[in-house]
Design a protein around this motif. Structure first.
Motif: not given
Length: 117
Positions: A8-26
């Motif tokens: 973690l460092s300043e400015g980082m954030f979390a977001a939920r990624v929906t969908g399957h276009s970035m599978e298998p990595k995400i």
């Protein structure tokens, strides 16, 4: 949950990624950690981007996570984009083509760091 305290460092954030276009990595519906994009080339980086001239073909949204790819042309004034392509990792999905005229309508939100388990 994996320990993230060293990541973690300043400015980082979390977001939920929906969908399957970035599978298998995400995988679909994954929580991901992003950091502000650093200056320099974005080519090949996985980015969270707001696209105001297009909608994501998968879910119709204005935000998408894709691999950034651009072809550039050197000019007297420096360089210009010839093409920008937002590429899915999953071959079942097509890239989003962004013309040089539409490049100003892209807002890079962050760069993918890792999945949050």
């Amino acid at each position: 949950m994996r320990a993230l305290h060293n990541t973690l460092s300043e400015g980082m954030f979390a977001a939920r990624v929906t969908g399957h276009s970035m599978e298998p990595k995400i995988p679909g519906d994954s929580w991901c950690l992003f950091r502000p994009i650093t200056p320099g080339s974005r080519d090949g980086k996985l980015i969270l981007v707001q696209v105001n001239t297009h909608t994501d073909p998968e879910d119709g949204g204005r935000y998408t996570v894709k691999r950034y790819h651009s072809n550039k042309r050197v000019t007297e004034d420096g360089w210009q984009h010839e093409t920008i392509e937002l590429q899915p990792l999953n071959e079942e999905y097509k890239p989003i083509q962004v013309s040089p005229e539409q490049a100003n309508d892209l807002r890079i939100i962050g760069e993918f760091v890792c999945l949050i388990d």
